[in-house]
Design a protein around this motif. Structure first.
Motif, PDB file in Angstrom:
ATOM      1  N   VAL A   1     -95.481 -49.964 -24.084  1.00  0.00           N
ATOM      2  CA  VAL A   1     -95.848 -48.683 -23.099  1.00  0.00           C
ATOM      3  C   VAL A   1     -96.251 -48.777 -22.174  1.00  0.00           C
ATOM      4  O   VAL A   1     -95.676 -48.215 -21.047  1.00  0.00           O
ATOM      5  CB  VAL A   1     -96.473 -48.222 -24.656  1.00  0.00           C
ATOM      6  CG1 VAL A   1     -97.229 -46.980 -23.515  1.00  0.00           C
ATOM      7  CG2 VAL A   1     -96.084 -48.121 -25.755  1.00  0.00           C
ATOM      8  N   ALA A   2     -97.276 -49.709 -21.925  1.00  0.00           N
ATOM      9  CA  ALA A   2     -97.512 -49.753 -19.971  1.00  0.00           C
ATOM     10  C   ALA A   2     -96.609 -50.406 -19.113  1.00  0.00           C
ATOM     11  O   ALA A   2     -96.550 -49.878 -18.100  1.00  0.00           O
ATOM     12  CB  ALA A   2     -99.314 -50.753 -20.162  1.00  0.00           C
ATOM     13  N   LEU A   3     -96.400 -51.546 -19.065  1.00  0.00           N
ATOM     14  CA  LEU A   3     -94.842 -52.066 -18.529  1.00  0.00           C
ATOM     15  C   LEU A   3     -94.963 -51.096 -17.671  1.00  0.00           C
ATOM     16  O   LEU A   3     -94.291 -50.922 -16.519  1.00  0.00           O
ATOM     17  CB  LEU A   3     -93.918 -53.109 -18.895  1.00  0.00           C
ATOM     18  CG  LEU A   3     -93.212 -53.517 -18.167  1.00  0.00           C
ATOM     19  CD1 LEU A   3     -93.616 -54.177 -17.212  1.00  0.00           C
ATOM     20  CD2 LEU A   3     -92.184 -54.716 -18.857  1.00  0.00           C
ATOM     21  N   PRO A   4     -93.359 -49.963 -18.311  1.00  0.00           N
ATOM     22  CA  PRO A   4     -92.196 -48.877 -17.811  1.00  0.00           C
ATOM     23  C   PRO A   4     -93.086 -48.546 -16.784  1.00  0.00           C
ATOM     24  O   PRO A   4     -92.497 -47.437 -15.636  1.00  0.00           O
ATOM     25  CB  PRO A   4     -91.629 -48.511 -18.860  1.00  0.00           C
ATOM     26  CG  PRO A   4     -91.988 -49.351 -19.422  1.00  0.00           C
ATOM     27  CD  PRO A   4     -92.847 -49.776 -20.052  1.00  0.00           C
ATOM     28  N   LEU A   5     -93.882 -47.830 -17.210  1.00  0.00           N
ATOM     29  CA  LEU A   5     -95.376 -46.537 -15.921  1.00  0.00           C
ATOM     30  C   LEU A   5     -95.358 -48.055 -14.888  1.00  0.00           C
ATOM     31  O   LEU A   5     -95.610 -46.967 -14.141  1.00  0.00           O
ATOM     32  CB  LEU A   5     -96.287 -46.134 -17.001  1.00  0.00           C
ATOM     33  CG  LEU A   5     -96.235 -45.517 -18.097  1.00  0.00           C
ATOM     34  CD1 LEU A   5     -96.850 -44.563 -18.833  1.00  0.00           C
ATOM     35  CD2 LEU A   5     -94.983 -44.114 -17.350  1.00  0.00           C
ATOM     36  N   ALA A   6     -95.931 -48.706 -15.044  1.00  0.00           N
ATOM     37  CA  ALA A   6     -96.295 -49.442 -14.153  1.00  0.00           C
ATOM     38  C   ALA A   6     -96.053 -50.142 -13.375  1.00  0.00           C
ATOM     39  O   ALA A   6     -95.661 -49.781 -11.419  1.00  0.00           O
ATOM     40  CB  ALA A   6     -97.715 -51.096 -14.423  1.00  0.00           C
ATOM     41  N   ALA A   7     -94.912 -50.218 -13.677  1.00  0.00           N
ATOM     42  CA  ALA A   7     -93.012 -50.455 -12.717  1.00  0.00           C
ATOM     43  C   ALA A   7     -92.967 -49.355 -12.030  1.00  0.00           C
ATOM     44  O   ALA A   7     -92.194 -48.897 -10.813  1.00  0.00           O
ATOM     45  CB  ALA A   7     -91.895 -50.834 -13.905  1.00  0.00           C
ATOM     46  N   LEU A   8     -92.817 -48.187 -12.094  1.00  0.00           N
ATOM     47  CA  LEU A   8     -92.835 -46.341 -11.906  1.00  0.00           C
ATOM     48  C   LEU A   8     -93.622 -45.997 -11.398  1.00  0.00           C
ATOM     49  O   LEU A   8     -93.178 -45.675 -10.439  1.00  0.00           O
ATOM     50  CB  LEU A   8     -92.804 -45.827 -12.946  1.00  0.00           C
ATOM     51  CG  LEU A   8     -92.575 -44.158 -12.598  1.00  0.00           C
ATOM     52  CD1 LEU A   8     -90.668 -43.737 -12.217  1.00  0.00           C
ATOM     53  CD2 LEU A   8     -92.405 -43.068 -13.858  1.00  0.00           C
ATOM     54  N   SER A   9     -95.133 -46.507 -11.130  1.00  0.00           N
ATOM     55  CA  SER A   9     -96.541 -46.024 -10.185  1.00  0.00           C
ATOM     56  C   SER A   9     -95.755 -47.536  -9.425  1.00  0.00           C
ATOM     57  O   SER A   9     -96.253 -46.921  -8.197  1.00  0.00           O
ATOM     58  CB  SER A   9     -97.460 -47.013 -10.794  1.00  0.00           C
ATOM     59  OG  SER A   9     -98.446 -46.849  -9.971  1.00  0.00           O
ATOM     60  N   ALA A  10     -95.356 -48.383  -9.375  1.00  0.00           N
ATOM     61  CA  ALA A  10     -94.784 -49.610  -7.709  1.00  0.00           C
ATOM     62  C   ALA A  10     -93.959 -48.639  -7.462  1.00  0.00           C
ATOM     63  O   ALA A  10     -93.635 -48.943  -5.703  1.00  0.00           O
ATOM     64  CB  ALA A  10     -94.949 -50.765  -8.530  1.00  0.00           C
ATOM     65  N   LEU A  11     -92.682 -48.467  -7.717  1.00  0.00           N
ATOM     66  CA  LEU A  11     -91.933 -48.037  -7.502  1.00  0.00           C
ATOM     67  C   LEU A  11     -91.601 -46.770  -6.846  1.00  0.00           C
ATOM     68  O   LEU A  11     -92.181 -46.762  -5.093  1.00  0.00           O
ATOM     69  CB  LEU A  11     -90.367 -47.658  -8.427  1.00  0.00           C
ATOM     70  CG  LEU A  11     -88.868 -47.283  -8.044  1.00  0.00           C
ATOM     71  CD1 LEU A  11     -88.596 -48.077  -7.275  1.00  0.00           C
ATOM     72  CD2 LEU A  11     -88.114 -47.129  -9.228  1.00  0.00           C
TER      73      LEU A  11
END
Length: 113
Positions: free
Chosen positions: A53-63
């Motif tokens: 759950v956290a990985l896509p949101l963290a990647a979106l944050s970085a993007l």
């Protein structure tokens, strides 16, 4: 620019935090989520669910943060995208923690039946 750098570091830590096993990695134990009591198999399932759950949101944050910094060239409105990235990091941490707790409750329910 400083907020953007902090946001990038926070997004990496938010992506890595759910995968940290407190028993194995003592140096990064302060980052690990506490999902509550459970055996090692249940804890592993909780960490896996939290990471998913956290990985896509963290990647979106970085993007979002990188795109804002690159597109603005460090102008003042890049702070807005960096703050949006920080908000996404917070959401990633909360969503990962709640997904891990839900997975742990599900595992406890399966073992009782």
């Amino acid at each position: 620019m400083l907020i953007g750098i902090v946001t990038l570091i926070a997004s990496v830590l938010a992506a890595v935090a759910p995968r940290i096993d407190v028993d194995v990695s003592s140096r990064l134990a302060w980052l690990a989520h506490d999902f509550g009591p459970g055996d090692s198999q249940s804890q592993a399932a909780a960490r896996s669910a939290a990471f998913t759950v956290a990985l896509p949101l963290a990647a979106l944050s970085a993007l979002v943060t990188v795109a804002g910094l690159v597109m603005s060239g460090g102008a003042s409105w890049s702070g807005v995208t960096s703050l949006a990235g920080l908000l996404l990091v917070g959401i990633a941490l909360l969503a990962g923690a709640s997904a891990g707790r839900r997975a742990l409750r599900r595992e406890r329910g399966r073992t009782r039946q």
